[in-house]
Design an enzyme around this catalytic site. Structure first.
Site, PDB file in Angstrom:
ATOM      1  N   SER A 126     -62.130   0.668  62.268  1.00 24.48           N
ATOM      2  CA  SER A 126     -61.657   1.298  63.254  1.00 24.48           C
ATOM      3  C   SER A 126     -60.847   2.538  62.266  1.00 24.48           C
ATOM      4  O   SER A 126     -59.788   2.327  61.842  1.00 24.48           O
ATOM      5  CB  SER A 126     -60.269   0.377  63.709  1.00 24.48           C
ATOM      6  OG  SER A 126     -59.746   0.969  64.056  1.00 24.48           O
ATOM      7  N   ARG A 182     -68.029  -3.338  58.237  1.00 20.49           N
ATOM      8  CA  ARG A 182     -68.361  -4.144  59.314  1.00 20.49           C
ATOM      9  C   ARG A 182     -69.238  -5.408  59.444  1.00 20.49           C
ATOM     10  O   ARG A 182     -68.907  -5.409  57.958  1.00 20.49           O
ATOM     11  CB  ARG A 182     -70.406  -2.740  59.608  1.00 20.49           C
ATOM     12  CG  ARG A 182     -70.584  -1.501  59.860  1.00 20.49           C
ATOM     13  CD  ARG A 182     -69.716  -1.030  61.030  1.00 20.49           C
ATOM     14  NE  ARG A 182     -70.442  -1.777  61.848  1.00 20.49           N
ATOM     15  CZ  ARG A 182     -71.839  -2.213  62.966  1.00 20.49           C
ATOM     16  NH1 ARG A 182     -72.729  -1.149  62.273  1.00 20.49           N
ATOM     17  NH2 ARG A 182     -72.480  -2.606  63.738  1.00 20.49           N
ATOM     18  N   LYS A 241     -62.370  -4.459  75.044  1.00 20.94           N
ATOM     19  CA  LYS A 241     -62.468  -3.212  74.121  1.00 20.94           C
ATOM     20  C   LYS A 241     -63.482  -1.715  73.644  1.00 20.94           C
ATOM     21  O   LYS A 241     -63.411  -1.529  72.426  1.00 20.94           O
ATOM     22  CB  LYS A 241     -61.496  -3.638  72.642  1.00 20.94           C
ATOM     23  CG  LYS A 241     -62.021  -4.388  71.828  1.00 20.94           C
ATOM     24  CD  LYS A 241     -61.135  -5.025  70.140  1.00 20.94           C
ATOM     25  CE  LYS A 241     -61.677  -5.982  69.349  1.00 20.94           C
ATOM     26  NZ  LYS A 241     -63.102  -4.967  68.976  1.00 20.94           N
ATOM     27  N   ASP A 242     -64.341  -3.102  73.456  1.00 21.15           N
ATOM     28  CA  ASP A 242     -66.129  -2.604  73.161  1.00 21.15           C
ATOM     29  C   ASP A 242     -66.246  -1.683  74.003  1.00 21.15           C
ATOM     30  O   ASP A 242     -67.782  -0.745  74.119  1.00 21.15           O
ATOM     31  CB  ASP A 242     -66.615  -3.697  72.250  1.00 21.15           C
ATOM     32  CG  ASP A 242     -66.036  -4.146  70.884  1.00 21.15           C
ATOM     33  OD1 ASP A 242     -66.160  -3.749  70.112  1.00 21.15           O
ATOM     34  OD2 ASP A 242     -66.820  -6.018  70.889  1.00 21.15           O
ATOM     35  N   ARG A 301     -67.248  -9.968  57.734  1.00 20.75           N
ATOM     36  CA  ARG A 301     -65.750  -9.230  56.993  1.00 20.75           C
ATOM     37  C   ARG A 301     -65.042 -10.099  55.969  1.00 20.75           C
ATOM     38  O   ARG A 301     -64.143  -9.407  54.744  1.00 20.75           O
ATOM     39  CB  ARG A 301     -64.755  -8.522  58.060  1.00 20.75           C
ATOM     40  CG  ARG A 301     -65.750  -7.426  58.850  1.00 20.75           C
ATOM     41  CD  ARG A 301     -65.030  -7.271  59.937  1.00 20.75           C
ATOM     42  NE  ARG A 301     -65.631  -6.213  60.739  1.00 20.75           N
ATOM     43  CZ  ARG A 301     -64.823  -5.654  61.392  1.00 20.75           C
ATOM     44  NH1 ARG A 301     -64.315  -4.119  61.492  1.00 20.75           N
ATOM     45  NH2 ARG A 301     -65.939  -4.481  62.135  1.00 20.75           N
ATOM     46  N   CYS A 329     -65.746   6.055  69.663  1.00 22.85           N
ATOM     47  CA  CYS A 329     -64.993   6.090  68.554  1.00 22.85           C
ATOM     48  C   CYS A 329     -65.599   6.585  67.915  1.00 22.85           C
ATOM     49  O   CYS A 329     -65.115   6.307  66.355  1.00 22.85           O
ATOM     50  CB  CYS A 329     -66.378   4.991  68.492  1.00 22.85           C
ATOM     51  SG  CYS A 329     -67.960   5.682  68.380  1.00 22.85           S
ATOM     52  N   THR A 366     -61.502  -1.748  56.906  1.00 21.76           N
ATOM     53  CA  THR A 366     -61.809  -1.354  58.326  1.00 21.76           C
ATOM     54  C   THR A 366     -62.289  -0.490  58.724  1.00 21.76           C
ATOM     55  O   THR A 366     -62.693   0.098  58.011  1.00 21.76           O
ATOM     56  CB  THR A 366     -60.214  -1.249  58.780  1.00 21.76           C
ATOM     57  OG1 THR A 366     -60.097  -1.215  60.258  1.00 21.76           O
ATOM     58  CG2 THR A 366     -59.765   0.333  58.711  1.00 21.76           C
ATOM     59  N   SER A 404     -73.444 -12.919  68.329  1.00 22.38           N
ATOM     60  CA  SER A 404     -72.571 -13.181  67.051  1.00 22.38           C
ATOM     61  C   SER A 404     -70.985 -14.627  67.919  1.00 22.38           C
ATOM     62  O   SER A 404     -71.693 -14.658  68.520  1.00 22.38           O
ATOM     63  CB  SER A 404     -71.453 -11.952  66.312  1.00 22.38           C
ATOM     64  OG  SER A 404     -69.818 -11.933  68.064  1.00 22.38           O
ATOM     65  N   ARG A 441     -58.856   4.176  64.093  1.00 20.74           N
ATOM     66  CA  ARG A 441     -57.503   3.708  65.146  1.00 20.74           C
ATOM     67  C   ARG A 441     -56.191   2.948  64.116  1.00 20.74           C
ATOM     68  O   ARG A 441     -55.338   2.848  63.797  1.00 20.74           O
ATOM     69  CB  ARG A 441     -57.233   3.068  66.535  1.00 20.74           C
ATOM     70  CG  ARG A 441     -56.060   2.354  67.291  1.00 20.74           C
ATOM     71  CD  ARG A 441     -56.520   1.446  67.800  1.00 20.74           C
ATOM     72  NE  ARG A 441     -57.277   0.023  67.348  1.00 20.74           N
ATOM     73  CZ  ARG A 441     -56.915  -0.655  67.001  1.00 20.74           C
ATOM     74  NH1 ARG A 441     -55.530  -0.815  66.953  1.00 20.74           N
ATOM     75  NH2 ARG A 441     -57.554  -1.481  66.580  1.00 20.74           N
ATOM     76  N   ARG A 442     -56.713   1.613  63.221  1.00 16.37           N
ATOM     77  CA  ARG A 442     -56.050   1.274  62.752  1.00 16.37           C
ATOM     78  C   ARG A 442     -55.646   1.650  61.209  1.00 16.37           C
ATOM     79  O   ARG A 442     -54.969   1.860  60.463  1.00 16.37           O
ATOM     80  CB  ARG A 442     -57.340   0.084  62.052  1.00 16.37           C
ATOM     81  CG  ARG A 442     -57.393  -1.392  63.716  1.00 16.37           C
ATOM     82  CD  ARG A 442     -57.965  -2.544  62.999  1.00 16.37           C
ATOM     83  NE  ARG A 442     -58.078  -3.380  64.125  1.00 16.37           N
ATOM     84  CZ  ARG A 442     -59.271  -4.018  64.647  1.00 16.37           C
ATOM     85  NH1 ARG A 442     -60.417  -4.373  64.335  1.00 16.37           N
ATOM     86  NH2 ARG A 442     -59.381  -4.937  65.516  1.00 16.37           N
ATOM     87  N   LYS A 443     -57.233   2.482  60.562  1.00 20.07           N
ATOM     88  CA  LYS A 443     -57.191   3.054  59.201  1.00 20.07           C
ATOM     89  C   LYS A 443     -55.687   4.014  60.022  1.00 20.07           C
ATOM     90  O   LYS A 443     -54.849   3.996  58.714  1.00 20.07           O
ATOM     91  CB  LYS A 443     -58.527   4.315  59.146  1.00 20.07           C
ATOM     92  CG  LYS A 443     -58.222   4.863  57.997  1.00 20.07           C
ATOM     93  CD  LYS A 443     -59.171   5.585  57.598  1.00 20.07           C
ATOM     94  CE  LYS A 443     -59.447   6.630  56.555  1.00 20.07           C
ATOM     95  NZ  LYS A 443     -60.660   7.237  55.997  1.00 20.07           N
TER      96      LYS A 443
END
Length: 304
Positions: free
Chosen positions: A126, A146, A80-81, A152, A241, A124, A10, A128-130
């Site tokens: 995630s 995704r 973080k991944d 995005r 996750c 999102t 990426s 966590r973010r949601k």
């Protein structure tokens, strides 16, 4: 010495790897460093939500296999991944200086989160973010999305997905040079980042002590301390996750040797969430602050 450095393909992964190679070349001009692109399961499978595919290892397994086989000498990931432990036989170098750990909001039309209309659609991938976003604006319609950062952003702007905005990591959008498109930064208190967000993971074989010494010489003491505290929390709380988990560690006062940990954890459906704030004396064992945070969150969840 010639070093082969594994990376995903990426734009962000390549930018991060180029940054690492440039820094290594400056520090070790007699060595040669070359990027090797490796496709991972997470890159190939773009249609399913992350929690429907498997663990965080979907972005790293193929790269770790190349490391273990000796085909590459090290790998560059976003920390973080990464799973809470590297594969057997592998390890991480000490962390280099961290990029901005915050999350950001990119909106198509509105000027801020508060100005979004009732029921606005935010994308999102995630949990966590949601769930943290819904704490700030319960009326929002938060949907899964995704793809890499460019993908995005394209989904936001082209109108096909009918999105009003998306949430991204500040570090990523800054690194690829699209910071000007950020509408709003969330403070670490408004939206606690993912453990070690903004930090690069430099992974190598545990027996490659020569390369380890070279990487560690370029590390940042404060970043390494905070990233380890955050990842220790991830490991002890049992995050993955499938579950919303967040942790952000920061130096409160170098003079007084104090450190602060903000953390959040909850159920997969977001119905049960708990957060904690802990202050720690850096002269003590760092496990103390992690254990206090885990205990406080578990107590709150059990007694909610």
């Amino acid at each position: 010495m010639r070093y082969l450095i594994g990376t995903r393909g990426s734009k962000l992964a390549l930018v991060q790897t180029d940054y690492v190679i440039d820094k290594l070349k400056r520090a070790y001009p007699d060595d040669d460093f070359k990027a090797v692109i490796i496709k991972t399961t997470g890159d190939i499978e773009q249609k399913k939500a992350l929690d429907k595919i498997g663990s965080k290892g979907i972005f790293v397994k193929e790269i770790e296999d190349e490391l273990l086989s000796g085909k590459i000498h090290m790998a560059v990931h976003s920390m973080k991944d990464m799973p809470d432990e590297p594969a057997a036989g592998l390890t991480f170098a000490k962390a280099w200086k961290r990029e901005d750990p915050r999350d950001v909001l990119v909106l198509k039309n509105a000027a801020s989160l508060d100005e979004l209309p009732q029921g606005a659609v935010i994308g999102t991938g995630s949990k966590r973010r949601k769930y943290q976003l819904l704490k700030l604006r319960p009326d929002l319609n938060v949907v899964g999305i995704r793809g890499n950062i460019d993908t995005r952003l394209r989904k936001l702007y082209d109108g096909e997905y009918r999105l009003d905005g998306i949430v991204l990591a500040a570090a990523g959008i800054k690194r690829i040079g699209r910071e000007s498109e950020i509408t709003q930064f969330f403070s670490e208190d408004e939206m606690i980042p993912a453990p070690a967000q903004g930090t690069l993971a430099l992974e190598l074989r545990a027996d490659n002590t020569e390369l380890m010494q070279k990487l560690d010489a370029l590390s940042d003491k404060e970043t390494d301390l905070c990233a380890n505290v955050e990842r220790d929390f991830l490991k002890q709380i049992g995050g993955n996750c499938h579950l919303p988990v967040a942790a952000h560690c920061d130096i409160v006062s170098e003079k007084d040797s104090r450190l602060k940990l903000l953390a959040m954890f909850g159920s997969e459906d977001g119905k049960h969430l708990a957060r904690t704030e802990q202050i720690w004396d850096m002269t003590s064992d760092r496990n103390d602050i992690v254990e206090r945070a885990v205990h406080d969150i578990r107590y709150k969840l059990e007694n909610n």
